[in-house]
Design a protein around this motif. Sequence first.
Motif, PDB file in Angstrom:
ATOM      1  N   LEU A  36      38.397  47.359  36.774  1.00  0.00           N
ATOM      2  CA  LEU A  36      39.543  47.190  35.885  1.00  0.00           C
ATOM      3  C   LEU A  36      39.668  48.455  35.055  1.00  0.00           C
ATOM      4  O   LEU A  36      38.661  48.998  34.587  1.00  0.00           O
ATOM      5  N   GLU A  37      40.910  48.908  34.888  1.00  0.00           N
ATOM      6  CA  GLU A  37      41.157  50.084  34.059  1.00  0.00           C
ATOM      7  C   GLU A  37      42.532  49.957  33.422  1.00  0.00           C
ATOM      8  O   GLU A  37      43.410  49.269  33.959  1.00  0.00           O
ATOM      9  N   PRO A  38      42.745  50.593  32.267  1.00  0.00           N
ATOM     10  CA  PRO A  38      44.069  50.527  31.645  1.00  0.00           C
ATOM     11  C   PRO A  38      45.105  51.240  32.518  1.00  0.00           C
ATOM     12  O   PRO A  38      44.784  52.177  33.242  1.00  0.00           O
ATOM     13  N   GLU A  50      46.432  46.366  32.657  1.00  0.00           N
ATOM     14  CA  GLU A  50      45.315  46.822  33.480  1.00  0.00           C
ATOM     15  C   GLU A  50      45.667  46.862  34.959  1.00  0.00           C
ATOM     16  O   GLU A  50      46.508  46.107  35.428  1.00  0.00           O
TER      17      GLU A  50
END
Length: 131
Positions: A36-38, A50
């Motif tokens: 998960l990443e912005p 995300e």
Amino acid sequence: MSGLWSGEYRYDTDGTCVAFTAMLTEIDGRLCGTTLEPVTFGPMLGCEPEYDATVRGDRCGQHVLLSKRYVPETGIIQPDLIYCGSVDASFSLFTGRWSFSEDARISGTFSLSRVATRTGASLAVQLAAGA
């Protein structure tokens, strides 16, 4: 390597840094999991908080090779990202380099620190859900 990891990746070109987390499962040296990443780029910029991606790879001793692909719902269509690095002796820090599988000119570094083992991470999720 099984467990929850948290860290960042950086671009070589301008030093931009993006935080991300990874939940990894290792069985007999084979790795799989999710990240998960912005949302900092792409078609969902400003719409979603995300991006999800899947990872698959291998570990041999301290050496780790992962391939990352964003899930179709993100709308990101690009070659796989390759994360190549090593984990320290205590399996608490994973560092290395990333690049696109088809274009190594777009690349950078990454660093992930273990947050919890798989068991610890599962318990944390259950406690957060009120189980």
